[in-house]
Structure formats: structure tokens, C-alpha cells
Design a protein around this motif. Structure first.
Motif, mmCIF file in Angstrom:
data_model
loop_
_atom_site.group_PDB
_atom_site.id
_atom_site.type_symbol
_atom_site.label_atom_id
_atom_site.label_comp_id
_atom_site.label_asym_id
_atom_site.label_seq_id
_atom_site.Cartn_x
_atom_site.Cartn_y
_atom_site.Cartn_z
ATOM 1 N N GLU A 167 -10.164 -5.730 1.075
ATOM 2 C CA GLU A 167 -10.704 -4.390 0.800
ATOM 3 C C GLU A 167 -10.776 -3.558 2.077
ATOM 4 O OE1 GLU A 167 -13.640 -5.435 -2.985
ATOM 5 O OE2 GLU A 167 -14.403 -5.641 -0.936
ATOM 6 N N GLU A 193 -5.126 3.116 3.639
ATOM 7 C CA GLU A 193 -5.251 4.392 2.931
ATOM 8 C C GLU A 193 -5.496 5.514 3.942
ATOM 9 O OE1 GLU A 193 -4.546 6.466 -0.253
ATOM 10 O OE2 GLU A 193 -4.405 4.285 -0.278
ATOM 11 N N SER A 219 0.828 -1.214 0.000
ATOM 12 C CA SER A 219 0.000 0.000 0.000
ATOM 13 C C SER A 219 0.859 1.260 0.000
ATOM 14 C CB SER A 219 -0.959 0.009 1.194
ATOM 15 O OG SER A 219 -0.305 0.373 2.393
ATOM 16 N N GLU A 235 -7.263 -2.419 2.853
ATOM 17 C CA GLU A 235 -6.849 -1.369 1.909
ATOM 18 C C GLU A 235 -7.419 -0.021 2.326
ATOM 19 O OE1 GLU A 235 -8.143 -3.016 -1.820
ATOM 20 O OE2 GLU A 235 -6.338 -4.257 -2.034
#
Length: 151
Positions: free
Chosen positions: A140, A147, A78, A143
Motif C-alpha cells: 500500500e 501514484e 501501476s 502504491e
């Protein structure tokens, strides 16, 4: 462990480790852990308020489990950085932890166990009772959390 934007705690510390590019030294320990994204938790709470399911004991988690090594790899990805996984033999780390027990160091046997043991649960019974899958996959959810850490 519940995670999501605004998360505070151990996942943040692990992320900071990956962000700094520090080598993660506990890769010799292969653990499996269940997590729950705050988005999936909110979705589950709404479904439970809307649906009448049989009483019982239900475990709540995202579908799938991750090792700490996998989390470090996902965090590094990431950040567009290589995962730095340092494989020190587990016996050597356990010996260092025993020294930490005697000298009251940050790495001791109790902390090592907490960092490396598995915590797995299954949400199968709950999802079957609700007749639905979670809106976000575990990946997901992570993620989205990672973020938000960049914030």
C-alpha cells in the motif's frame, strides 16, 4: 529507504526506467530490500512519543521485503504497462562492470554491488514493543508513492 509522495532519489530513477518501458537488465541478481513509507514513519514517530518502550536498538521498516525485480513489476503494474525484465547472465554483467572499473564507465563493480545487494531489516522487535501493526502494508505504501510519481 524511506519513500512517499515528493520522494527524490533512486526510487524515482527506477520508476522513470519502468515508465519509459526500458528493459531492466539486472534481473539475474535476486536481492531483498527493506523500505519504509513516510506514512508509516510518521505513525511510528507518533507512537514512540505516546508510548514508553524499553530502551534498545530497534530497526524501522515496513513489514516485508522486496527485490528490485518485484519493484519493477509493481511499478509497471501501476502504469498499466508490462514489466520489461531482461535476464542477462550475472557473470556477463560482472565482467562488464570490471571493464567499467578500468574505463571509468557508469557501470562499475562498486555501483553494481550497490544496485544488486540486499539490505534487509526486521521491525518485529519494534512492533512487539508497541503492541501494534503498521497502518499501511508495504505494498500500500508503494502504491501511494507510485501514484504520486504520476503527478
Amino acid at each position: 529507504m524511506i519513500h512517499g509522495p515528493g520522494n527524490k532519489g533512486n526510487l524515482n530513477l527506477l520508476y522513470a526506467f519502468a515508465e519509459k518501458g526500458l528493459p531492466y537488465p539486472l534481473t539475474a541478481f535476486e536481492n531483498q530490500r527493506s523500505f519504509l513509507s513516510v506514512d508509516n514513519l510518521c505513525w511510528l514517530i507518533l507512537r514512540l512519543m505516546e508510548n514508553d518502550i524499553p530502551s534498545g536498538i530497534y530497526q524501522v521498516a515496513d513489514s516485508g521485503v522486496f527485490s528490485t525485480n518485484e519493484l519493477i513489476q509493481m511499478m509497471a503494474a501501476s502504469l498499466d504497462k508490462p514489466a520489461r525484465l531482461l535476464k542477462i547472465p550475472s557473470g556477463l554483467i560482472r565482467a562488464a562492470a570490471r571493464v567499467g572499473d578500468r574505463l571509468h564507465l557508469p557501470l562499475n563493480s562498486e555501483r553494481l554491488q550497490k544496485l544488486t545487494e540486499s539490505y534487509r531489516v526486521s521491525n518485529d522487535k519494534l512492533l512487539k514493543a508497541l503492541g501494534s501493526d503498521l497502518p499501511l502494508t508495504a505494498t500500500e505504501g508503494f502504491e501511494k508513492t507510485f501514484e504520486a510519481f504520476k503527478g
